[in-house]
Design an enzyme around this catalytic site. Structure first.
Site, PDB file in Angstrom:
ATOM      1  N   LYS A  58       0.788  -0.041   3.818  1.00 45.85           N
ATOM      2  CA  LYS A  58       2.018  -0.768   3.441  1.00 45.85           C
ATOM      3  C   LYS A  58       1.748  -2.262   3.309  1.00 45.85           C
ATOM      4  CE  LYS A  58       2.918   2.719   3.135  1.00 45.85           C
ATOM      5  NZ  LYS A  58       2.383   4.043   3.479  1.00 45.85           N
ATOM      6  N   VAL A 245     -11.532  18.590  -9.964  1.00 47.86           N
ATOM      7  CA  VAL A 245     -12.827  17.915  -9.867  1.00 47.86           C
ATOM      8  C   VAL A 245     -13.860  18.902  -9.337  1.00 47.86           C
ATOM      9  CG1 VAL A 245     -14.081  16.099  -8.653  1.00 47.86           C
ATOM     10  CG2 VAL A 245     -11.814  15.639  -9.618  1.00 47.86           C
ATOM     11  N   VAL A 277      -7.614  14.049  -1.086  1.00 49.61           N
ATOM     12  CA  VAL A 277      -7.223  15.446  -1.335  1.00 49.61           C
ATOM     13  C   VAL A 277      -6.531  16.080  -0.129  1.00 49.61           C
ATOM     14  CG1 VAL A 277      -8.995  15.825  -3.093  1.00 49.61           C
ATOM     15  CG2 VAL A 277      -9.543  16.261  -0.688  1.00 49.61           C
ATOM     16  N   ARG A 279      -5.293  15.920   4.314  1.00 48.47           N
ATOM     17  CA  ARG A 279      -5.806  15.684   5.662  1.00 48.47           C
ATOM     18  C   ARG A 279      -5.842  17.006   6.421  1.00 48.47           C
ATOM     19  NH1 ARG A 279      -6.180  10.541   7.149  1.00 48.47           N
ATOM     20  NH2 ARG A 279      -5.856  11.003   9.350  1.00 48.47           N
ATOM     21  N   HIS A 451      29.473  -4.223  -0.527  1.00 47.59           N
ATOM     22  CA  HIS A 451      29.206  -4.552  -1.921  1.00 47.59           C
ATOM     23  C   HIS A 451      28.718  -5.992  -2.015  1.00 47.59           C
ATOM     24  CE1 HIS A 451      29.630  -4.735  -6.246  1.00 47.59           C
ATOM     25  NE2 HIS A 451      30.250  -5.898  -6.094  1.00 47.59           N
TER      26      HIS A 451
HETATM   27  P1  FAD Z   1      -3.192  10.068  14.689  1.00 48.67           P
HETATM   28  O1  FAD Z   1      -2.450   8.890  14.240  1.00 48.67           O
HETATM   29  O2  FAD Z   1      -4.272  10.610  13.807  1.00 48.67           O
HETATM   30  O3  FAD Z   1      -3.759   9.750  16.127  1.00 48.67           O
HETATM   31  C1  FAD Z   1      -4.558  10.637  16.845  1.00 48.67           C
HETATM   32  C2  FAD Z   1      -5.345   9.835  17.866  1.00 48.67           C
HETATM   33  O4  FAD Z   1      -6.025  10.738  18.744  1.00 48.67           O
HETATM   34  C3  FAD Z   1      -6.432   8.966  17.237  1.00 48.67           C
HETATM   35  O5  FAD Z   1      -6.263   7.648  17.649  1.00 48.67           O
HETATM   36  C4  FAD Z   1      -7.740   9.571  17.747  1.00 48.67           C
HETATM   37  O6  FAD Z   1      -8.741   8.597  17.988  1.00 48.67           O
HETATM   38  C5  FAD Z   1      -7.294  10.193  19.058  1.00 48.67           C
HETATM   39  N1  FAD Z   1      -8.154  11.297  19.508  1.00 48.67           N
HETATM   40  C6  FAD Z   1      -8.522  12.404  18.801  1.00 48.67           C
HETATM   41  N2  FAD Z   1      -9.264  13.233  19.568  1.00 48.67           N
HETATM   42  C7  FAD Z   1      -9.363  12.633  20.784  1.00 48.67           C
HETATM   43  C8  FAD Z   1     -10.002  12.999  22.011  1.00 48.67           C
HETATM   44  N3  FAD Z   1     -10.647  14.169  22.144  1.00 48.67           N
HETATM   45  N4  FAD Z   1      -9.935  12.132  23.048  1.00 48.67           N
HETATM   46  C9  FAD Z   1      -9.257  10.950  22.928  1.00 48.67           C
HETATM   47  N5  FAD Z   1      -8.627  10.564  21.810  1.00 48.67           N
HETATM   48  C10 FAD Z   1      -8.669  11.407  20.755  1.00 48.67           C
HETATM   49  N6  FAD Z   1       2.783   8.707   7.612  1.00 48.67           N
HETATM   50  C11 FAD Z   1       4.033   8.242   7.509  1.00 48.67           C
HETATM   51  O7  FAD Z   1       4.940   8.761   8.160  1.00 48.67           O
HETATM   52  N7  FAD Z   1       4.330   7.180   6.690  1.00 48.67           N
HETATM   53  C12 FAD Z   1       3.380   6.569   5.940  1.00 48.67           C
HETATM   54  O8  FAD Z   1       3.670   5.613   5.220  1.00 48.67           O
HETATM   55  C13 FAD Z   1       2.055   7.034   6.030  1.00 48.67           C
HETATM   56  N8  FAD Z   1       1.078   6.460   5.311  1.00 48.67           N
HETATM   57  C14 FAD Z   1      -0.202   6.881   5.460  1.00 48.67           C
HETATM   58  C15 FAD Z   1      -1.184   6.260   4.713  1.00 48.67           C
HETATM   59  C16 FAD Z   1      -2.493   6.650   4.832  1.00 48.67           C
HETATM   60  C17 FAD Z   1      -3.567   5.948   4.029  1.00 48.67           C
HETATM   61  C18 FAD Z   1      -2.837   7.691   5.747  1.00 48.67           C
HETATM   62  C19 FAD Z   1      -4.259   8.113   5.924  1.00 48.67           C
HETATM   63  C20 FAD Z   1      -1.859   8.333   6.484  1.00 48.67           C
HETATM   64  C21 FAD Z   1      -0.526   7.941   6.339  1.00 48.67           C
HETATM   65  N9  FAD Z   1       0.507   8.562   7.045  1.00 48.67           N
HETATM   66  C22 FAD Z   1       1.785   8.123   6.906  1.00 48.67           C
HETATM   67  C23 FAD Z   1       0.246   9.685   7.964  1.00 48.67           C
HETATM   68  C24 FAD Z   1       0.238   9.189   9.408  1.00 48.67           C
HETATM   69  O9  FAD Z   1      -0.771   8.228   9.562  1.00 48.67           O
HETATM   70  C25 FAD Z   1       0.019  10.362  10.349  1.00 48.67           C
HETATM   71  O10 FAD Z   1       1.002  11.340  10.103  1.00 48.67           O
HETATM   72  C26 FAD Z   1       0.110   9.919  11.799  1.00 48.67           C
HETATM   73  O11 FAD Z   1      -0.830   8.935  12.102  1.00 48.67           O
HETATM   74  C27 FAD Z   1      -0.102  11.127  12.717  1.00 48.67           C
HETATM   75  O12 FAD Z   1       0.060  10.708  14.036  1.00 48.67           O
HETATM   76  P2  FAD Z   1      -0.641  11.460  15.239  1.00 48.67           P
HETATM   77  O13 FAD Z   1      -0.285  10.672  16.462  1.00 48.67           O
HETATM   78  O14 FAD Z   1      -0.353  12.886  15.206  1.00 48.67           O
HETATM   79  O15 FAD Z   1      -2.222  11.339  14.971  1.00 48.67           O
HETATM   80  P1  AMP Z   2      -1.763  15.638  -0.357  1.00 52.72           P
HETATM   81  O1  AMP Z   2      -2.156  16.932   0.292  1.00 52.72           O
HETATM   82  O2  AMP Z   2      -0.302  15.472  -0.612  1.00 52.72           O
HETATM   83  O3  AMP Z   2      -2.363  14.449   0.336  1.00 52.72           O
HETATM   84  O4  AMP Z   2      -2.398  15.630  -1.800  1.00 52.72           O
HETATM   85  C1  AMP Z   2      -3.739  15.916  -2.076  1.00 52.72           C
HETATM   86  C2  AMP Z   2      -3.828  16.394  -3.511  1.00 52.72           C
HETATM   87  O5  AMP Z   2      -5.209  16.553  -3.881  1.00 52.72           O
HETATM   88  C3  AMP Z   2      -3.161  17.752  -3.736  1.00 52.72           C
HETATM   89  O6  AMP Z   2      -2.126  17.574  -4.673  1.00 52.72           O
HETATM   90  C4  AMP Z   2      -4.288  18.636  -4.254  1.00 52.72           C
HETATM   91  O7  AMP Z   2      -3.857  19.500  -5.287  1.00 52.72           O
HETATM   92  C5  AMP Z   2      -5.301  17.633  -4.811  1.00 52.72           C
HETATM   93  N1  AMP Z   2      -6.683  18.158  -4.891  1.00 52.72           N
HETATM   94  C6  AMP Z   2      -7.356  18.886  -3.953  1.00 52.72           C
HETATM   95  N2  AMP Z   2      -8.621  19.217  -4.384  1.00 52.72           N
HETATM   96  C7  AMP Z   2      -8.754  18.683  -5.634  1.00 52.72           C
HETATM   97  C8  AMP Z   2      -9.810  18.649  -6.622  1.00 52.72           C
HETATM   98  N3  AMP Z   2     -10.997  19.252  -6.415  1.00 52.72           N
HETATM   99  N4  AMP Z   2      -9.576  18.009  -7.800  1.00 52.72           N
HETATM  100  C9  AMP Z   2      -8.394  17.381  -8.026  1.00 52.72           C
HETATM  101  N5  AMP Z   2      -7.367  17.388  -7.141  1.00 52.72           N
HETATM  102  C10 AMP Z   2      -7.527  18.001  -5.959  1.00 52.72           C
END
Ligand code: FAD
Ligand code: AMP
Length: 479
Positions: A58, A245, A277, A279, A451
């Site tokens: 963001k 791809v 692609v 998570r 408004h």
């Molecule tokens: P995480 O945030 O992944 O945290 C898990 C933590 O556990 C990590 O810090 C890791 O180090 C720790 N951990 C793992 N295993 C162990 C272990 N064995 N011992 C100790 N620590 C451990 N979501 C939104 O809602 N809005 C958004 O705008 C948004 N934008 C995103 C943009 C990007 C580029 C990405 C990659 C993700 C985005 N997301 C967004 C998704 C969001 O980041 C995740 O849904 C969220 O972080 C999940 O939270 P969580 O606490 O489940 O896991």
């Molecule tokens: P999201 O799961 O919303 O983060 O989106 C990931 C996107 O990547 C999905 O829409 C998938 O269809 C796409 N995707 C996964 N594998 C491939 C690939 N080999 N080539 C192009 N797109 C892909």
């Protein structure tokens, strides 16, 4: 002897730190284990969301939007700005500062709430015993009446696109480019691909998104997805659907991506490629063989509706369990579990998890799409309001988009709200509140909105469900 707690949380992302802070607020003796090391190799709290997800993306989206708006649109309002330039290393440094302020803020919150922090890795054994290994290799045994696993997720890697240090990167690498690549390939046009593609397109990259599916943004309402595709195309993003791809090849500083579409095998050259692609849940080295926790076939920790795993007293929340991989969904699960441990009975309403794509225009929705309502066979009414008819949107010089309210035909109960436009991420909260209170479209129509606001678009769309909108020509005229 193991050190004993009421609650041990594993992972301090949004799901885990919410669970820990709420547990501590409720008087439970709480510990949290977090293994993340930030950019300078220092322990960092906040997980994916704060370090490499929601927040840094963001920060870059806002900076790149302001850059384009200043360069291309302020002139429309009579403001002359010449020589607008972007200093990308400075943009990245500011983003890093925002991240560091927030991650240290979470450390402060944990401390001020009395949560004991352990910086290193946790492994869960039978009987809620947690083997902790600190970053320096020292170990300690912990045990708790309740364990909350919140270990999150990591980017999916696919065999055709092995990551490299510089040229083929995942979403984390794409937050740190120090120059805008001339030609940027993004594999996957999901939410993350679209957001990162937007950032680098605004900073000057020629962006091509290669998406395997034929449909654009399948979880969104089709009408909204069509409008979004139109706007992204106008902005110069080249989104190719039905494009799978199949391989990558690096020669010098160029990546050749091979793919298959309806016409056969093709290839494109890029200066950098982002693989976006999806998570996957992260549980590496987390569970000892005797932990009692089980997984589903996709690697998510199996939990029931209250986030309890198959092991007594062990819960799991956030991205590591079923449901949308969104920070706010994990936060609410973390809070629910903490409160249930303390004897309260809250539930998470999984039907009302809002989704947002933070592009420009923003796209946000909650509840069912029109295609889902249709597929369920329910009779429904739709009210839409184009932002082009909003006085505030005109005053703001940003009239793209629409608000769409879908309501049950018989009961008028709101089934879904879909917004594309400036501030959609903020406006969707109003729809979530209305739907949490089981509002009818008429209820929203009877509510007074200030408004001039963009939110009046939601008011008008709700009125349009019964043909009562004031600022559009109504199709259905009812008394
Ligand atoms: P995480 O945030 O992944 O945290 C898990 C933590 O556990 C990590 O810090 C890791 O180090 C720790 N951990 C793992 N295993 C162990 C272990 N064995 N011992 C100790 N620590 C451990 N979501 C939104 O809602 N809005 C958004 O705008 C948004 N934008 C995103 C943009 C990007 C580029 C990405 C990659 C993700 C985005 N997301 C967004 C998704 C969001 O980041 C995740 O849904 C969220 O972080 C999940 O939270 P969580 O606490 O489940 O896991
Ligand atoms: P999201 O799961 O919303 O983060 O989106 C990931 C996107 O990547 C999905 O829409 C998938 O269809 C796409 N995707 C996964 N594998 C491939 C690939 N080999 N080539 C192009 N797109 C892909």
């Amino acid at each position: 002897m193991a050190t004993k707690f009421d609650v041990i949380v594993i992972g301090a992302g949004p799901a885990g730190y919410h669970a820990a802070i709420r547990s501590a607020q409720l008087g439970l003796n709480t510990a949290i284990v977090e293994k993340w090391l930030g950019k300078e190799g220092k322990p960092a709290y906040g997980g994916t969301c704060l370090n490499v997800g929601c927040i840094p993306s963001k920060a870059l989206l806002e900076a790149s939007h302001k850059y384009v708006d200043t360069r291309d649109h302020l002139g429309d309002m009579g403001i002359e700005v010449k020589g607008v330039k972007v200093d990308i290393p400075a943009v990245i440094a500011r983003k890093d500062q925002v991240v560091s302020n927030l991650t240290s803020g979470v450390a402060g919150l944990l401390k001020s709430n009395g949560v004991t922090t352990f910086e290193g890795t946790a492994k869960l054994h039978a009987g809620r015993e947690v083997a902790f290994t600190a970053h320096d290799g020292s170990t300690e045994n912990l045990v708790a009446d309740n364990v909350i696993v919140a270990t999150g997720s990591v980017p999916v890697e696919i065999p055709p696109c092995p990551l490299t240090d510089e040229l083929i990167v995942d979403s984390t690498g794409a937050l740190d480019f120090l120059t805008a690549p001339k030609r940027l390939g993004v594999i996957g046009a999901g939410i993350i691909g679209l957001e990162l593609g937007s950032v680098w397109s605004r900073f000057g990259s020629e962006v091509v998104l290669l998406e395997a599916l034929e449909d654009f943004l399948p979880p969104a309402d089709k009408q909204v997805a069509r409008e979004a595709a139109k706007q992204f195309k106008k902005q110069g993003m080249d989104i190719r659907l039905g494009t799978r791809v199949t391989g990558t090849d690096i020669k010098g500083k160029q990546v050749t991506v091979t793919y298959t579409d309806s016409e056969g095998d093709k290839s494109e050259q890029f200066d950098k490629v982002i693989v976006a692609v999806g998570r996957r849940p992260y549980t590496e080295e987390l569970l000892a063989a005797d932990s009692g926790v089980t997984m589903d076939e996709r690697g998510f920790i199996y939990v029931n509706e209250t986030c309890l795993t198959d092991a007594p007293g062990v819960y799991a929340v956030g991205d590591v369990v079923r449901g949308p991989m969104l920070a706010h969904k994990g936060m609410e699960e973390g809070i629910m579990v903490a409160e249930r441990i303390a004897g309260q009975m809250p539930l998470v309403n999984y039907d009302l998890v809002p989704s947002v794509v933070y592009t420009h225009p923003e796209i946000a929705w909650v509840g069912m799409t029109e295609q889902e309502v249709k597929a369920a066979g329910d009779e429904y009414e739709v009210g839409t309001f184009p932002m082009a008819a909003s006085g505030r949107a005109m005053a703001n010089n940003d009239t793209v988009g629409l608000v769409k309210v879908i309501a049950d035909k018989a009961t008028d109960r709101i089934l879904g709200v879909h917004i594309i436009g400036n501030q959609a991420s903020e406006m969707i909260a109003e729809a979530v509140i209305a739907m949490e209170f089981e509002s009818s479209a008429e209820d929203l129509g009877l509510t007074m909105f200030a408004h001039p606001t963009l939110s009046e678009g939601l008011h008008e769309a709700a009125l349009a469900v019964s043909g009562h909108a004031i600022h559009i020509a109504n199709r259905k005229r009812k008394k």
